[in-house]
Scaffold this active site. Structure first.
Site, mmCIF file in Angstrom:
data_model
loop_
_atom_site.group_PDB
_atom_site.id
_atom_site.type_symbol
_atom_site.label_atom_id
_atom_site.label_comp_id
_atom_site.label_asym_id
_atom_site.label_seq_id
_atom_site.Cartn_x
_atom_site.Cartn_y
_atom_site.Cartn_z
ATOM 1 N N PRO A 49 0.821 -1.220 0.000
ATOM 2 C CG PRO A 49 -0.117 -1.119 2.138
ATOM 3 C CD PRO A 49 0.629 -2.024 1.216
ATOM 4 C CG ASP A 95 -10.756 -1.761 -22.284
ATOM 5 O OD1 ASP A 95 -11.893 -2.018 -22.692
ATOM 6 O OD2 ASP A 95 -9.902 -2.621 -22.023
HETATM 7 N N1 SAM Z 1 1.447 -2.466 7.684
HETATM 8 C C1 SAM Z 1 1.550 -2.281 6.255
HETATM 9 C C2 SAM Z 1 1.451 -0.802 5.939
HETATM 10 O O1 SAM Z 1 0.792 -0.090 6.667
HETATM 11 O O2 SAM Z 1 1.982 -0.374 4.901
HETATM 12 C C3 SAM Z 1 0.446 -3.047 5.549
HETATM 13 C C4 SAM Z 1 0.676 -4.507 5.534
HETATM 14 S S1 SAM Z 1 -0.644 -5.420 4.758
HETATM 15 C C5 SAM Z 1 -1.568 -5.964 6.124
HETATM 16 C C6 SAM Z 1 0.153 -6.887 4.241
HETATM 17 C C7 SAM Z 1 0.533 -6.959 2.768
HETATM 18 O O3 SAM Z 1 -0.622 -6.852 1.960
HETATM 19 C C8 SAM Z 1 1.460 -5.874 2.265
HETATM 20 O O4 SAM Z 1 2.813 -6.140 2.572
HETATM 21 C C9 SAM Z 1 1.195 -5.918 0.785
HETATM 22 O O5 SAM Z 1 1.936 -6.928 0.116
HETATM 23 C C10 SAM Z 1 -0.276 -6.271 0.713
HETATM 24 N N2 SAM Z 1 -1.146 -5.095 0.489
HETATM 25 C C11 SAM Z 1 -2.034 -4.586 1.369
HETATM 26 N N3 SAM Z 1 -2.674 -3.541 0.843
HETATM 27 C C12 SAM Z 1 -2.197 -3.371 -0.398
HETATM 28 C C13 SAM Z 1 -2.468 -2.444 -1.444
HETATM 29 N N4 SAM Z 1 -3.360 -1.458 -1.283
HETATM 30 N N5 SAM Z 1 -1.791 -2.562 -2.611
HETATM 31 C C14 SAM Z 1 -0.879 -3.529 -2.774
HETATM 32 N N6 SAM Z 1 -0.580 -4.451 -1.830
HETATM 33 C C15 SAM Z 1 -1.221 -4.378 -0.649
#
Ligand code: SAM
Length: 233
Positions: A87, A166
C-alpha cells in the site's frame, strides 16, 4: 511473457490465474506463470518466514532471507522487472499496466503480516499499490496487476482492438454499450447505433465518453482537457 508470483498463499492465486483470458493464454503457451511459495526457501527448519519486529510493536514482519533466496532461485531473475505489492507503493493505473505489458519477465512479490523487512526493498525495481486501503496480503493485488497487464499483451485478447477503447486508455471512461434486444421494458437502444453510419456512431460514442467522464470522474476529465489543449485540440 513470463510472470513469477512470490507468495506464501499459492492457493489464493493459482485457481484464479487458471481461468478466463489469463488461463487461456497460459494454456496456449503465450504466457508462462509460476506461482512460487517462498516458504520453501526459508533457511528455518520449520519453514518460518516471519518474525517479531525489532524495536517491538504489534504484528509480524516478513524475513528477508526466504524472499531473497526465492528471488535468486528464479531463472533469469537478474534481468526481470521485480515488483513489490504494497500500500506504500505507486498508485496503480492503466498506464502502468500498459508499461508492464512490454516486459518479457515480471516477478511480483506478495507481502503479508504487518509488512516486510526493509532490506527486501533493495532487491526490487518498483513498488505498486492498488489503492489507498490495506489488504491482508498482496495476493489479490498481484492478481489485479497480472490480469490488467496480461490482457494488453498483443495476441492475448481475441481482438487486440478490444482494449483500445477501454476506460482510461485515452484518458476517458468508455462509452455506453448495448446489445439485443432493441427494446427492453420500453427502453430503446439509441437510434444512432442501429444506423450503420460508422462516422455518426464514432461521434456519438466520443460525445458519450466525454459526458460520462465529466459527470463521474471530473478529476480524469480535467487531466484529459489539459492534454487536449496541449495538443492544440
Ligand atoms: N502495515 C503495512 C502498511 O501499513 O503499509 C500493511 C501490511 S498489509 C496488512 C500486508 C501486505 O498486503 C502488504 O505487505 C502488501 O503486500 C499487501 N497489500 C495490502 N494492501 C495493499 C495495497 N493497497 N496494494 C498492494 N498491496 C497491498
Amino acid at each position: 511473457m513470463k510472470i513469477d508470483v512470490l507468495t506464501i498463499f499459492p492457493d489464493m492465486v493459482k485457481p484464479i490465474l487458471g481461468q478466463s483470458i489469463v488461463g487461456r493464454a497460459v494454456h496456449e503457451k503465450k504466457l508462462e506463470i509460476n506461482v512460487i511459495d517462498f516458504r520453501d526457501h526459508s533457511p528455518n527448519k520449520h519453514k518460518k518466514v516471519d518474525d517479531t519486529p525489532y524495536g517491538g510493536g504489534a504484528g509480524m514482519v516478513l524475513r528477508v532471507e526466504p524472499v531473497v533466496n526465492a528471488l535468486r532461485a528464479i531463472d533469469g531473475h537478474e534481468h526481470a522487472h521485480k515488483i513489490i505489492m504494497t500500500p506504500q507503493g505507486k498508485p496503480y493505473a492503466q498506464a502502468d499496466a500498459s508499461r508492464l505489458s512490454t516486459h518479457d519477465h515480471l516477478i511480483v512479490l506478495c507481502g503479508h503480516y504487518e509488512g516486510f523487512d526493509e532490506r527486501i526493498r533493495a532487491h526490487f525495481d518498483e513498488e505498486i499499490s492498488i489503492g489507498d486501503y490495506v489488504l491482508t496480503g498482496g495476493e489479490v493485488a498481484a492478481l489485479v496487476l497480472v490480469e490488467s497487464t496480461v490482457r494488453l499483451i498483443p495476441g492475448i485478447l481475441n481482438k487486440d482492438a478490444s482494449h483500445q477503447d477501454d476506460s482510461f486508455s485515452h484518458g476517458l471512461l468508455e462509452y455506453p454499450h448495448y446489445t439485443r434486444p432493441r427494446e427492453f421494458e420500453g427502453e430503446r437502444v439509441p437510434e444512432v447505433l442501429l444506423s450503420g453510419n460508422h462516422q455518426a456512431i464514432e461521434t456519438w460514442r466520443k460525445a458519450e465518453a466525454v459526458k460520462r467522464t465529466k459527470a463521474r470522474r471530473p478529476d480524469l476529465f480535467e487531466t484529459y482537457e489539459k492534454a487536449q489543449k496541449k495538443r492544440g485540440k
